[in-house]
Design an enzyme around this catalytic site. Structure first.
Site, PDB file in Angstrom:
ATOM      1  N   LYS A  83       5.777  -2.423   0.988  1.00 40.11           N
ATOM      2  CA  LYS A  83       4.398  -2.925   1.050  1.00 40.11           C
ATOM      3  C   LYS A  83       4.353  -4.435   0.816  1.00 40.11           C
ATOM      4  CE  LYS A  83       1.130  -0.256  -0.467  1.00 40.11           C
ATOM      5  NZ  LYS A  83       0.158   0.502  -1.299  1.00 40.11           N
ATOM      6  N   LYS A 108       8.024   0.255 -10.142  1.00 39.87           N
ATOM      7  CA  LYS A 108       6.999   1.210 -10.561  1.00 39.87           C
ATOM      8  C   LYS A 108       7.344   1.697 -11.952  1.00 39.87           C
ATOM      9  CE  LYS A 108       3.194   2.959  -8.775  1.00 39.87           C
ATOM     10  NZ  LYS A 108       2.245   2.172  -7.975  1.00 39.87           N
TER      11      LYS A 108
END
Length: 386
Positions: A64, A76
């Site tokens: 992304k 993450k």
């Protein structure tokens, strides 16, 4: 090499509950890639958190960021906890202990966390403060998604929704559909869906149906989104909105409209209902709302799907803006933020559509291929050390 995360950290988080009892929670932070810059990605609190899930989401963030040409790699984090059954004081203790445990691996030049499921700007304030205390000075750039009073960026709260709206307008234009007067359905009325519906309505679209976890409401003349927001604030749900018709949430996805925005959970468009979807354009506000089987059906039926990796990337773009502002100690106006976001989303849309035409593939494949190509190029240019 790109299929394997660069670093994975798993920590235990002892928690003293308000009643004096103790429990030990498990937290993870996965840093997938650093080839294009420091790692970037959210922190989620959920009872369903697993290391495999965090790995997958970290890789997703790498693609992304590359697709939107943001100089980050992907990361993450997650803590296996149900925030709904813990007090604010308990959540603060969990956040500060988790931050303390991973602090050697994060920082403005290393890895910058942000809010995700189960976390918010208060969580990011706790993280920033804990890290800053350990460093001996205030480090505003260690997290994004913070309160405005602590170096947050104007426009961050609605950035993902604005990005969804920008991509929706571009996708409708690609199909020759005028925005003003066209129809839309928005599934989900949370952080993304609520503001996406507002921005679509402000642009002149008729949002004929919306839903949340409790049900769906519809009005073929177009829902009054401002009044609906007030109703949700007062009651906690879209259900019972005055002047609307009750509708089955699954059937809502099959309405004959120009635009469908799934902005709730994953897998809602699948092999079972995809043949009955009549929308001309689908813009994915949620992560993974379309299964591979549904993707093939949509392609054969001529439905344009703007993939999540592109459509809901507005949040990471404005997170990048927040990081830049914090590092410069110079904050932009809301108008500047929104103008820069629009430019980024437009450039990404054009890059993906041109790549799709060049390769003769759907937008999802083109977006992924373009993102992986950019990361691979950076990696190859840097070389392998030692």
């Amino acid at each position: 090499m790109l299929s394997v995360p660069r670093r994975e950290v798993t920590v235990s988080i002892p928690l003293r509950r308000d009643d004096g009892s103790h429990e030990v929670l498990i937290g993870h932070r996965v840093q997938h890639n650093f080839s294009r810059g420091p790692a970037k990605g959210g922190l989620r609190y959920s009872p369903d958190v697993t290391l495999d899930e965090v790995r997958a989401l970290a890789m997703w963030m790498t693609w992304k960021c590359a697709l939107l040409d943001v100089p980050y790699g992907g990361a993450k984090g997650g803590v296996r906890i149900d925030p709904r059954i813990h007090s604010q004081a308990e959540l603060e203790r969990v956040t500060r202990r988790y931050t303390s445990e991973i602090s050697p691996f994060i920082g403005p030049e290393r890895d910058i966390p942000a809010p995700d499921i189960g976390t918010d700007e208060r969580t990011m304030a706790w993280m920033m403060d804990t890290y800053s205390v350990q460093q001996g000075h205030t480090v505003l750039g260690v997290t994004t998604g913070k309160p405005i009073a602590l170096g947050g960026s104007l426009g961050r709260a609605t950035a993902t929704s604005r990005g969804v709206a920008h991509i929706a307008f571009s996708a409708l234009a690609d199909r020759g559909i005028a925005v003003a007067g066209s129809t839309a359905v928005v599934q989900g009325f949370g952080k993304v869906g609520r503001y996406a519906a507002r921005f679509l309505a402000e642009a002149g679209m008729r949002v004929v149906a919306v839903s949340d976890q409790y049900g769906a409401v519809a009005d073929e003349k177009g829902l009054d989104i401002v009044s609906l927001e007030a109703h949700v604030d007062a009651t906690g749900s879209v259900v019972g909105f005055l002047g609307s018709d009750e509708l089955d949430g699954v059937a809502m996805l099959e309405l004959d409209v120009d635009l469908l925005v799934p902005a709730a959970v994953e897998g809602v468009l699948n092999a079972t209902n995809a043949p009955r979807v009549k929308a001309r354009v689908i813009v994915e506000g949620a992560n993974g709302p379309t299964t591979p089987e549904a993707d093939e059906i949509f392609r054969s039926n001529g439905i344009l799907v703007a993939p999540d990796i592109l459509a809901n990337a507005g949040g990471v773009v404005v997170s990048y803006f927040e990081w830049v502002q914090a590092n410069q100690a110079f904050w932009w106006s809301a108008e500047e933020v929104e103008a820069r976001l629009a430019t980024r989303m437009d450039l990404a849309w054009r890059a993906v559509t041109e790549h799709a035409r060049r390769l003769g593939v759907p937008l999802r494949a083109a977006a992924t291929a373009l993102a992986v190509e950019r990361v691979a190029q950076a990696h190859l240019l840097r070389g392998l050390y030692p």
